[in-house]
Design a protein around this motif. Structure first.
Motif, PDB file in Angstrom:
ATOM      1  N   LEU A 285      20.239  26.738  20.463  1.00 11.68           N
ATOM      2  CA  LEU A 285      19.323  26.016  21.333  1.00 11.68           C
ATOM      3  C   LEU A 285      19.110  26.791  22.623  1.00 11.68           C
ATOM      4  N   LEU A 286      17.846  26.907  23.017  1.00 13.16           N
ATOM      5  CA  LEU A 286      17.458  27.559  24.261  1.00 13.16           C
ATOM      6  C   LEU A 286      16.618  26.592  25.077  1.00 13.16           C
ATOM      7  N   LEU A 287      16.822  26.623  26.378  1.00 14.81           N
ATOM      8  CA  LEU A 287      16.002  25.858  27.305  1.00 14.81           C
ATOM      9  C   LEU A 287      14.924  26.787  27.845  1.00 14.81           C
ATOM     10  N   THR A 288      13.664  26.439  27.627  1.00 16.48           N
ATOM     11  CA  THR A 288      12.542  27.255  28.088  1.00 16.48           C
ATOM     12  C   THR A 288      11.734  26.470  29.106  1.00 16.48           C
TER      13      THR A 288
ATOM     14  N   SER B  38      10.384  31.247  31.342  1.00 11.31           N
ATOM     15  CA  SER B  38      11.778  31.595  31.568  1.00 11.31           C
ATOM     16  C   SER B  38      12.601  30.960  30.462  1.00 11.31           C
ATOM     17  N   VAL B  39      13.795  31.529  30.200  1.00  8.80           N
ATOM     18  CA  VAL B  39      14.615  31.054  29.085  1.00  8.80           C
ATOM     19  C   VAL B  39      16.063  31.048  29.523  1.00  8.80           C
ATOM     20  N   LEU B  40      16.828  30.096  28.952  1.00  8.14           N
ATOM     21  CA  LEU B  40      18.244  29.936  29.284  1.00  8.14           C
ATOM     22  C   LEU B  40      18.961  29.431  28.039  1.00  8.14           C
ATOM     23  N   ARG B  41      20.105  30.035  27.736  1.00  9.88           N
ATOM     24  CA  ARG B  41      20.860  29.647  26.550  1.00  9.88           C
ATOM     25  C   ARG B  41      21.637  28.364  26.824  1.00  9.88           C
TER      26      ARG B  41
ATOM     27  N   PRO C 270       9.419  27.185  36.486  1.00 13.45           N
ATOM     28  CA  PRO C 270      10.765  27.239  37.071  1.00 13.45           C
ATOM     29  C   PRO C 270      11.553  28.417  36.517  1.00 13.45           C
ATOM     30  N   ALA C 271      12.172  29.184  37.406  1.00 10.53           N
ATOM     31  CA  ALA C 271      13.012  30.320  37.001  1.00 10.53           C
ATOM     32  C   ALA C 271      14.415  29.803  36.734  1.00 10.53           C
ATOM     33  N   LEU C 272      14.804  29.733  35.461  1.00  7.25           N
ATOM     34  CA  LEU C 272      16.105  29.197  35.078  1.00  7.25           C
ATOM     35  C   LEU C 272      17.206  30.190  35.432  1.00  7.25           C
TER      36      LEU C 272
END
Length: 913
Positions: free
Chosen positions: A353-356, A345-348, A407-409
């Motif tokens: 920068l991305l949180l994976t 999963s990925v989150l900006r 974890p599903a961000l």
């Protein structure tokens, strides 16, 4: 290992009940937004939809359950719920609207949109009203549920919103806040596509027009003018106008990003009668090397579009690809393969920068530099729930599978530095460090210094298989190179590069003597009976696709390895037998024309690349301290092909060529034009007595071979030498002119001798006079006949190019600077210093005189033309009247000639250059 302090350990925000009838095994969750006027803001709340349970809204600042809405046990969610909050005032209570598209597993039940409208009073009580809407084509999948603010108007006493429901086939339905009224229905597929074809919507985002003008539409002033006709950046119209960004997929796999303007629908606005959606623009997503493998639509495709900086992140089954839409043409800015970096999963987080997340760890990835800034391993205590937690929850059907999920961000809150996700039936939070959560996104993106030493090792999915295949093909390529079989060598090499072939002439040379030749000679192969037949002609490569295609980092590394191998087979280093002069030179041993062209266009034909390839080749005798000099590549090409066909093709191609190679080309071409014999460089030996017979025989054989070679070269020059030289020297001088004047002068000084510089000055001076730029406009002078033999012949209009005078004058100035003060102290060739200075000075005076005369004539003609334009047409005599009266008149253009004046008793006159 990256630092763990940037990502805090995951902690539980809320425990979720287990879904009774989980259809797809996912927790449907999204952040809650609030509307204040015309702006939407992210609220620190999370709306979670559970199959068979209902919708629950949790607060994050003080982790607790805010409210919940129950649904029947047979209900399942088709998408994540959407909740919007309107803050109350002194006269009105706060309101909350929660929307969800659900389906019921009962016969005859149709999927429908449900709305929970809740009014929260100040005493803590609340009233909830449930309404539903069933679309006509409820079988379509819902892609997005969003709201658009409705400003306060004459008929609208308070701010409200409307609901947008986008279906997979492209239908957009706009409803009132309580789902009671259908405002309008439109189809984005019909607006974006010129022809009716299958088009599937994958992602939809709605935002105000103002942030788009600074990011996605930064270089598209034409679209900004449509959104804001006043072109005033402070206008409120950009905040009132809503733009919908849609990502769709064609049947053949091509994706497209389209923008649609949502027309305001307030009753007191004139735009209420316009079509609800207006198509603004569309871009086709560029092809990605890693993402091309997933041709079919995947349910796990995830998009993140940030309109403020024009960045689009696409997470597919194979890779994480970042697109840059801030320029005029979209491009792929980053590619990360899932095989090299596990991403679930990925989150900006910020601009770059991305949180994976993955089943084992969470990382902060910089997509600009392909580096990992921070990493947090998954805690063992968070992977498996305790016994007390299991008692408080429903029975987990498959605890092993749930524990292995990433974890599903869901959302990131920059003010709090908190990233929220769902994991193992829990809402978990990740606290990020100060260096990763920056409020000023545009000015403080990911820095290069933070990425040093943290690069990701990029690996293609089939990299090991590709390298194994390459190692198997190397012996075959070595065998073809030893035999001189160009056609088969290029066919195997093209298959390795993925280049298509077509039947036709060679890529570098269109001559018949080199198409089927190997090393300059006709390639033949012996049959079983001893007869000879012509070798296969190498087919031309189609390099347009492979050169325009964006390659991944892993594939670029493989191409560098292929290029090094090809250079080691084409070039060889030959040591010089003499102790005087250079230690050696390059020599072309094997020449595949298509591979040579690919090396040029890919930027690998440089002296540094050749030296590195020869040093890594075990068969090469190039020493570590030996340097490949400027001009060695062109010298090797000319020694291989003295007729200059290959050199002409190299200079006429559009690839980059270093200044040293260009100067070497000019030097060789100047020597070809020079009629003076070359001085013998090898010293003669003084002998006492007779030389050995073997040495005499070797000298005689070498002299005969050299004489036959010179005869062949002279015959080739007589056949097509002038045409080849003229077609080669001109592009060489044009290429030389593209470099800075200081670089041209220094390179000419270091590489050309005094005699070569003198020849170049004479050539440029002759071209300057022959072009007519320094010739006076003498109209039948008496002295013209006397100097007719010395004057240059009048060039035709086809041979004159007025843009060439700048090139000639600039190169002449650089050549004079390359000689330096020594030219003015000693005579150059047969021309004295005083004569040369006087000749150049007279040419400069004639050129300046012609410039001032042309300017004077232009002033006179401009006044005449201005007066002619002001005279009424009724007062102007016609051409027939002028012809009858014997006066000059205008003649229409005929046969490609320019209009001129004609007299009744004279021929057509024109100005001579």
């Amino acid at each position: 290992m990256a630092s763990e302090k940037e990502i805090g350990a995951p902690f539980t925000l809320a425990s979720l009940p287990t879904a009774i009838s989980a259809r797809d095994g996912r927790t449907h969750a999204a952040s809650v937004c609030s509307i204040s006027g015309t702006k939407k803001r992210k609220r620190t709340e999370i709306a979670v939809g559970l199959d068979g349970e209902g919708v629950s809204i949790y607060s994050l600042q003080n982790p607790q359950l805010v409210t919940s809405y129950a649904l029947p046990p047979q209900t399942s969610f088709a998408s994540a719920p959407f909740s919007v909050y309107h803050k109350g005032s002194s006269k009105r209570s706060s309101r909350r609207y929660t929307y969800a598209f659900v389906a019921q597993n009962t016969p005859g039940a149709r999927p429908h949109l449900v709305c929970f409208a809740e009014e929260v009073r100040k005493d803590g009580t609340a009233d909830t009203v449930k309404t539903t809407y069933t679309p006509s084509d409820a079988a379509q999948k819902v892609v997005s549920i969003d709201v658009i603010p409705v400003p306060v108007g004459a008929a609208q006493k308070e701010a409200s919103h409307e609901v947008l429901v986008v279906l997979e086939a492209g239908d957009v339905i706009c409803l009132s806040a309580e789902l009671e009224v259908v405002r309008w229905v439109a189809s984005v597929a019909n607006l974006a596509l010129s022809s009716k074809e299958s088009f599937q919507i994958e992602y939809v985002a709605t935002s105000a027009a103002r942030p788009l003008t600074h990011g996605l539409l930064k270089n598209r002033e034409d679209i900004v003018a449509v959104l804001n006709p006043s072109l005033d950046d402070k206008s409120d119209l950009l905040d009132l106008t809503q733009v919908m960004s849609v990502i769709g997929r064609h049947a053949d796999g091509r994706r497209m990003l389209a923008l649609f303007q949502i027309q305001p629908r307030a009753p007191d606005l004139s735009s209420s009668r316009l079509p609800p959606l207006k198509h603004l623009s569309a871009w086709e997503l560029p092809a990605s090397e890693l993402d091309s493998a997933s041709s079919s639509t995947s349910e796990h495709d995830h998009f993140i579009l940030h309109v403020s900086n024009g960045a689009l992140h696409h997470l597919s089954d194979s890779a994480l690809v970042t697109y840059d839409f801030s320029g005029t043409i979209p491009k792929v800015s980053s590619e990360l393969s899932r095989s090299s970096l596990a991403i679930g999963s990925v989150l900006r987080v910020s601009q770059d920068l991305l949180l994976t997340s993955s089943p084992t760890s969470c990382r902060i990835v910089n997509v600009k530099y392909n580096s990992v800034h921070a990493e947090r391993p998954v805690e063992q205590s968070m992977q498996s729930p305790t016994k007390d937690d299991k008692k408080r929850k429903h029975t987990v059907l498959d605890s092993g599978k749930s524990a292995s999920k990433a974890p599903a961000l869901i959302a990131f809150y920059a003010d709090l530095g908190l990233a929220v996700g769902s994991w193992n039936d829990e809402l978990v939070g990740f606290q990020l460090g100060e260096s990763t959560r920056r409020k000023r996104v545009k000015s403080q993106g990911g820095r290069l210094i933070d990425s040093l030493g943290k690069g990701i090792v990029l690996k293609a999915e089939n990299e090991q298989d590709d390298m194994a295949k390459w190692r198997e093909r190397v012996p075959k390529l070595d065998r073809y190179a030893r035999k001189g079989d160009v056609a088969k060598f290029e066919e195997v090499f093209a298959a390795e590069l993925g280049v298509k072939l077509e039947a036709g002439e060679s890529a570098l040379d269109g001559e018949d003597n080199t198409n089927g030749s190997v090393n300059g000679e006709n390639a033949t192969k012996a049959t079983v009976d001893g007869q000879e037949e012509a070798a296969d002609v190498p087919r031309k490569w189609i390099l347009t696709k492979i050169l325009s295609k964006t390659l991944s980092a892993a594939k670029r590394a493989r191409h560098q390895q292929y290029a090094a191998y090809a250079l080691s087979k084409i070039f060889q280093w030959v040591d010089s037998p003499s102790s005087h002069g250079p230690s050696g030179c390059l020599k072309i041993e094997f020449f595949p024309p298509n591979v040579f062209e690919w090396l040029m266009h890919s930027g690998n034909l440089t002296k540094e690349s050749i030296r590195r390839a020869l040093l890594n080749d075990p068969a090469s005798n190039l020493g570590i301290t030996t340097e490949v000099r400027d001009g060695d590549i062109v010298r090797a090409v000319v020694n291989f092909d003295p007729e200059l066909h290959i050199l002409s093709a190299i200079l006429n191609h559009g690839h980059f060529l270093p200044v040293g190679e260009v100067v070497q080309s000019v030097k060789i071409l100047m020597q070809s034009l020079d009629d003076q014999p070359k001085a013998e460089t090898a010293p003669k030996l003084l002998t006492n007595g007779t030389e050995p017979t073997e040495a005499m025989d070797m000298d005689i054989a070498s002299e005969l071979e050299a004489a036959s070679h010179e005869i062949d070269r002279a015959l080739a020059k007589l056949d097509d030498g002038p045409s080849v030289l003229s077609g080669t020297l001109r592009p060489a001088l044009m290429r030389l002119h593209t470099f800075p004047a200081s670089a041209i002068s220094s390179t000419l000084r270091s590489m050309l001798s005094r005699h070569d510089l003198e020849s170049l000055i004479k050539l440029l001076h002759h071209e300057l006079k022959n072009g007519g730029w320094t010739s006076p406009y003498d109209f039948g002078d008496a002295d013209a006949d006397a100097d007719a033999e010395d004057a240059p012949s009048d060039p035709s209009s086809d041979d004159i190019d007025d843009s060439a005078v700048a090139i000639i004058a600039s190169l002449l100035s650089c050549t004079l600077d390359a000689i330096g003060p020594a030219l003015w102290l000693t005579p150059v060739g047969d021309t004295s210093t005083e004569s040369l200075i006087q000749t150049l000075r007279s040419d400069a005076e004639e050129a300046l005189t012609g410039f001032w005369e042309a300017r004077y004539i232009r002033g006179i003609l401009s006044e005449l033309l201005r007066y002619s334009a002001q005279v009424p047409k009724s007062q102007k005599p016609s051409a027939k009247v002028l012809e009858k009266s014997g006066k000059p008149f205008a003649v229409k253009e005929q046969g490609g000639r320019w209009p001129c004046c004609r007299w009744d008793r004279g021929p057509i006159w024109g100005l001579r250059r």
